[in-house]
Design a protein around this motif. Structure first.
Motif, mmCIF file in Angstrom:
data_model
loop_
_atom_site.group_PDB
_atom_site.id
_atom_site.type_symbol
_atom_site.label_atom_id
_atom_site.label_comp_id
_atom_site.label_asym_id
_atom_site.label_seq_id
_atom_site.Cartn_x
_atom_site.Cartn_y
_atom_site.Cartn_z
ATOM 1 N N THR A 100 0.860 -1.188 0.000
ATOM 2 C CA THR A 100 0.000 0.000 0.000
ATOM 3 C C THR A 100 0.892 1.232 0.000
ATOM 4 O OG1 THR A 100 -1.723 -1.162 1.239
ATOM 5 C CG2 THR A 100 -1.842 1.248 1.184
ATOM 6 N N THR A 102 0.848 5.371 -0.138
ATOM 7 C CA THR A 102 0.126 6.642 -0.058
ATOM 8 C C THR A 102 1.005 7.717 -0.674
ATOM 9 O OG1 THR A 102 -0.988 5.947 1.977
ATOM 10 C CG2 THR A 102 -0.972 8.307 1.481
ATOM 11 N N LYS A 188 -1.751 -1.146 -3.897
ATOM 12 C CA LYS A 188 -2.889 -0.258 -3.662
ATOM 13 C C LYS A 188 -2.357 1.166 -3.537
ATOM 14 C CE LYS A 188 -6.778 0.756 -0.560
ATOM 15 N NZ LYS A 188 -7.492 0.351 0.675
ATOM 16 N N VAL A 190 -2.996 5.006 -2.720
ATOM 17 C CA VAL A 190 -3.882 5.931 -2.000
ATOM 18 C C VAL A 190 -3.402 7.341 -2.332
ATOM 19 C CG1 VAL A 190 -4.768 6.685 0.243
ATOM 20 C CG2 VAL A 190 -4.215 4.260 -0.132
ATOM 21 N N THR A 201 -8.415 5.898 -4.510
ATOM 22 C CA THR A 201 -7.480 4.779 -4.535
ATOM 23 C C THR A 201 -7.589 4.038 -5.864
ATOM 24 O OG1 THR A 201 -9.081 3.205 -3.584
ATOM 25 C CG2 THR A 201 -7.693 4.446 -2.041
#
Length: 215
Positions: A100, A102, A188, A190, A201
């Motif tokens: 993930t 960001t 993923k 973000v 996302t």
């Protein structure tokens, strides 16, 4: 002598096997490193070159109480702007094959007017303007730099391109490791806005045939 040579070759073969075994074990344990991904973000800077004209005006610059003249002139200049993402706002979490990331919007990291692009011909003085001096040229240089940053900060297409560049480099890094170790990594993304708030996302994977994991 023949026995010695045979023994020597056997030792080389054994050492080679040990070295290969260690290399294979190291490759097997290889995975995306957060520190390296942060370093990639720092290097994912896009440089853009601009050529622009900035206007300079100063009212009542010359004359007496009853008769005054303003200063009106333009400066033509070139400059370079560096666009990228603020690495301090990037957050990366690695959980096995799920990563993930960001990532904030790209922004202007720096801008500079190329002083070599300025000459006497760069300053275009209005025919009705009061005379300009060296201080005016210095002030115009500062105004040009401010204008350059303003133009770049409002160029949404270029800023989006700078963010996508960082994103593509990170994906390439992760995919290359996945190919090397035979793993499919799921990423993923973000996205953060200028205020640091999540705005959306997306999910991608390192194999065109892999299915996205469910959570």
């Amino acid at each position: 002598m023949k026995k010695i040579i045979t023994l020597f070759l056997a030792m080389i073969t054994l050492l080679s096997c040990v070295a290969c075994g260690k290399a294979e074990e190291k490759l097997k344990n290889m995975e995306p490193q957060v520190s390296q991904m942060k370093a990639i973000c720092e290097l994912a800077v896009m440089e853009c070159y601009y050529h622009n004209v900035a206007k300079f005006t100063e009212e009542d610059a010359e004359g007496t109480l009853w008769w005054k003249k303003d200063k009106h002139f333009w400066v033509e200049y070139s400059g370079v702007v560096k666009l990228g993402i603020d690495v301090s706002l990037v957050n990366i979490e690695v959980a096995d094959t799920q990563i993930t990331i960001t990532i904030p919007e790209a922004k202007v990291l720096g801008c500079k007017v190329d002083s070599a692009s300025l000459s006497d011909d760069s300053f275009i003085v209005d025919k009705d303007s009061a005379a300009i001096d060296a201080d005016d040229e210095i002030a115009a240089f500062g105004a040009a730099q401010t204008k350059l940053e303003e133009i770049a900060s409002n160029d949404k297409a270029l800023l989006a391109g700078a963010q996508q560049r960082a994103q593509a480099l990170l994906e390439d890094y992760i995919y290359n490791i996945g190919n090397a170790v035979g793993k499919t990594y799921f990423i993923k993304w973000v996205y953060l806005n200028a205020n640091g708030s999540p705005i959306g996302t997306t999910n991608v994977d390192s194999s065109s045939t892999a299915e996205e994991p469910t959570t």
